[in-house]
Design a protein around this motif. Structure first.
Motif, PDB file in Angstrom:
ATOM      1  N   LEU A 184       0.841  -1.195   0.000  1.00 30.02           N
ATOM      2  CA  LEU A 184       0.000   0.000   0.000  1.00 30.02           C
ATOM      3  C   LEU A 184       0.877   1.245   0.000  1.00 30.02           C
ATOM      4  CD1 LEU A 184      -2.495  -1.121   2.779  1.00 30.02           C
ATOM      5  CD2 LEU A 184      -2.909  -1.105   0.309  1.00 30.02           C
ATOM      6  N   PRO A 185       0.367   2.335  -0.531  1.00 33.85           N
ATOM      7  CA  PRO A 185       1.137   3.588  -0.443  1.00 33.85           C
ATOM      8  C   PRO A 185       1.364   3.937   1.027  1.00 33.85           C
ATOM      9  CG  PRO A 185      -0.771   3.853  -1.899  1.00 33.85           C
ATOM     10  CD  PRO A 185      -0.900   2.515  -1.230  1.00 33.85           C
ATOM     11  N   LEU A 186       2.547   4.373   1.358  1.00 34.56           N
ATOM     12  CA  LEU A 186       2.907   4.657   2.740  1.00 34.56           C
ATOM     13  C   LEU A 186       2.028   5.737   3.356  1.00 34.56           C
ATOM     14  CD1 LEU A 186       4.856   3.804   4.935  1.00 34.56           C
ATOM     15  CD2 LEU A 186       6.495   5.441   4.042  1.00 34.56           C
ATOM     16  N   TRP A 187       1.511   6.649   2.550  1.00 33.27           N
ATOM     17  CA  TRP A 187       0.699   7.726   3.106  1.00 33.27           C
ATOM     18  C   TRP A 187      -0.564   7.205   3.770  1.00 33.27           C
ATOM     19  CZ3 TRP A 187      -4.207   8.367   1.332  1.00 33.27           C
ATOM     20  CH2 TRP A 187      -4.512   7.894   0.054  1.00 33.27           C
ATOM     21  N   TRP A 188      -0.979   5.965   3.465  1.00 28.13           N
ATOM     22  CA  TRP A 188      -2.153   5.388   4.113  1.00 28.13           C
ATOM     23  C   TRP A 188      -1.955   5.276   5.625  1.00 28.13           C
ATOM     24  CZ3 TRP A 188      -5.512   1.193   1.500  1.00 28.13           C
ATOM     25  CH2 TRP A 188      -5.932   1.638   0.247  1.00 28.13           C
ATOM     26  N   ALA A 189      -0.721   5.167   6.077  1.00 29.68           N
ATOM     27  CA  ALA A 189      -0.466   5.095   7.523  1.00 29.68           C
ATOM     28  C   ALA A 189      -0.930   6.368   8.218  1.00 29.68           C
ATOM     29  CB  ALA A 189       1.014   4.844   7.796  1.00 29.68           C
ATOM     30  N   GLY A 190      -1.056   7.459   7.489  1.00 29.21           N
ATOM     31  CA  GLY A 190      -1.591   8.699   8.057  1.00 29.21           C
ATOM     32  C   GLY A 190      -3.014   8.533   8.539  1.00 29.21           C
ATOM     33  N   ALA A 228      -2.147  14.799   9.102  1.00 30.93           N
ATOM     34  CA  ALA A 228      -3.009  15.606   8.231  1.00 30.93           C
ATOM     35  C   ALA A 228      -2.298  15.953   6.923  1.00 30.93           C
ATOM     36  CB  ALA A 228      -3.439  16.877   8.965  1.00 30.93           C
ATOM     37  N   LEU A 229      -1.032  16.356   7.034  1.00 35.60           N
ATOM     38  CA  LEU A 229      -0.253  16.669   5.825  1.00 35.60           C
ATOM     39  C   LEU A 229      -0.131  15.455   4.917  1.00 35.60           C
ATOM     40  CD1 LEU A 229       2.700  18.937   7.012  1.00 35.60           C
ATOM     41  CD2 LEU A 229       1.068  19.430   5.189  1.00 35.60           C
ATOM     42  N   THR A 230       0.078  14.307   5.522  1.00 35.07           N
ATOM     43  CA  THR A 230       0.194  13.069   4.750  1.00 35.07           C
ATOM     44  C   THR A 230      -1.084  12.797   3.977  1.00 35.07           C
ATOM     45  OG1 THR A 230       1.762  12.141   6.320  1.00 35.07           O
ATOM     46  CG2 THR A 230       0.611  10.579   4.914  1.00 35.07           C
ATOM     47  N   PRO A 257       5.825  13.534   5.188  1.00 43.06           N
ATOM     48  CA  PRO A 257       5.412  13.851   6.562  1.00 43.06           C
ATOM     49  C   PRO A 257       5.489  12.640   7.489  1.00 43.06           C
ATOM     50  CG  PRO A 257       3.866  14.797   4.979  1.00 43.06           C
ATOM     51  CD  PRO A 257       4.771  13.864   4.223  1.00 43.06           C
ATOM     52  N   LEU A 258       5.147  11.466   6.976  1.00 40.17           N
ATOM     53  CA  LEU A 258       5.250  10.252   7.798  1.00 40.17           C
ATOM     54  C   LEU A 258       6.699   9.929   8.126  1.00 40.17           C
ATOM     55  CD1 LEU A 258       2.739   7.610   6.463  1.00 40.17           C
ATOM     56  CD2 LEU A 258       2.702   8.833   8.626  1.00 40.17           C
ATOM     57  N   ARG A 259       7.571  10.187   7.201  1.00 37.14           N
ATOM     58  CA  ARG A 259       8.985   9.897   7.415  1.00 37.14           C
ATOM     59  C   ARG A 259       9.596  10.789   8.498  1.00 37.14           C
ATOM     60  NH1 ARG A 259      12.096   7.285   2.882  1.00 37.14           N
ATOM     61  NH2 ARG A 259      10.549   6.219   1.625  1.00 37.14           N
ATOM     62  N   VAL A 260       8.960  11.909   8.785  1.00 36.95           N
ATOM     63  CA  VAL A 260       9.432  12.805   9.837  1.00 36.95           C
ATOM     64  C   VAL A 260       9.029  12.286  11.229  1.00 36.95           C
ATOM     65  CG1 VAL A 260       9.174  15.163  10.765  1.00 36.95           C
ATOM     66  CG2 VAL A 260       9.426  14.807   8.305  1.00 36.95           C
ATOM     67  N   TYR A 261       7.917  11.556  11.305  1.00 34.56           N
ATOM     68  CA  TYR A 261       7.376  11.132  12.597  1.00 34.56           C
ATOM     69  C   TYR A 261       8.378  10.374  13.480  1.00 34.56           C
ATOM     70  CZ  TYR A 261       4.617   8.730  16.092  1.00 34.56           C
ATOM     71  OH  TYR A 261       4.174   8.232  17.272  1.00 34.56           O
ATOM     72  N   PRO A 262       9.072   9.344  12.984  1.00 38.70           N
ATOM     73  CA  PRO A 262      10.014   8.640  13.865  1.00 38.70           C
ATOM     74  C   PRO A 262      11.170   9.535  14.333  1.00 38.70           C
ATOM     75  CG  PRO A 262       9.546   7.311  11.929  1.00 38.70           C
ATOM     76  CD  PRO A 262       8.959   8.671  11.689  1.00 38.70           C
ATOM     77  N   VAL A 263      11.582  10.465  13.489  1.00 40.61           N
ATOM     78  CA  VAL A 263      12.643  11.398  13.889  1.00 40.61           C
ATOM     79  C   VAL A 263      12.126  12.283  15.022  1.00 40.61           C
ATOM     80  CG1 VAL A 263      14.186  13.237  13.125  1.00 40.61           C
ATOM     81  CG2 VAL A 263      13.631  11.350  11.557  1.00 40.61           C
TER      82      VAL A 263
END
Length: 177
Positions: free
Chosen positions: A24-30, A59-61, A69-75
């Protein structure tokens, strides 16, 4: 920790892994990140540092259907934990000492020194894990990013917990025996 923050902490990485596993597209995790972040009602500093930015990233995702935006979350998560643990080193008692005092209110000075070293070790962990999250966020493909940030990072955290537990048992038996 409130149940919604716990759910956010558990379901977000699982959502990353599910997206990678099912193609699935990663943005779905948003879809998971946004509602859980909005549900949090905790007013403590760490929850504010993670919850509101997580909601904004979710929301941005969803709005942009972009992965960044999701890639920023773990950081963000690692930076927040590092800030909390480092702050407690400058303003004792440390986070780990507070946990230790829950089961041992009369912690001896050697125990306080030990908890300080463990807090320092966690700070090092959050720096390393945050850098790995940043590196995978910037340069890895979606599958590798999701695998590290949704799985490997948590395995490493579990190894850190387990290793510290084993060391603590040795330290305690050396001081009590």
């Amino acid at each position: 920790m409130r149940p919604t923050m716990l759910l956010l902490g558990v379901l977000a990485p699982l959502a990353f892994l599910a997206c990678a596993a099912f193609g699935l597209p990663l943005w779905w995790a948003g879809i998971v990140l946004l509602p859980l972040a909005l549900l949090r009602r905790d007013t403590r500093a760490l929850a504010r540092w993670i919850g509101l930015p997580a909601a904004l990233l979710g929301a941005l995702t969803l709005l942009t259907r972009a992965e960044w935006p999701l890639r920023v979350y773990p950081v963000l998560n690692n930076v927040a934990w590092l800030a909390l643990f480092a702050w407690s080193l400058r303003h004792p008692p440390t986070v780990i000492e507070r946990f230790a005092r829950l089961s041992e209110p009369d912690l001896p000075p050697a125990g306080v020194a030990y908890t300080r070293r463990v807090t320092q070790a966690w700070c090092a962990f959050f720096v390393g894990n945050g850098l790995a999250a940043l590196a995978t966020g910037l340069w890895a493909d979606s599958h590798t990013w999701a695998l590290y940030n949704g799985g490997i990072a948590y395995v490493l955290m579990g190894l850190m917990f387990g290793g510290e537990w084993l060391i603590r048992r040795r330290v305690r038996s050396a001081h009590h025996g």
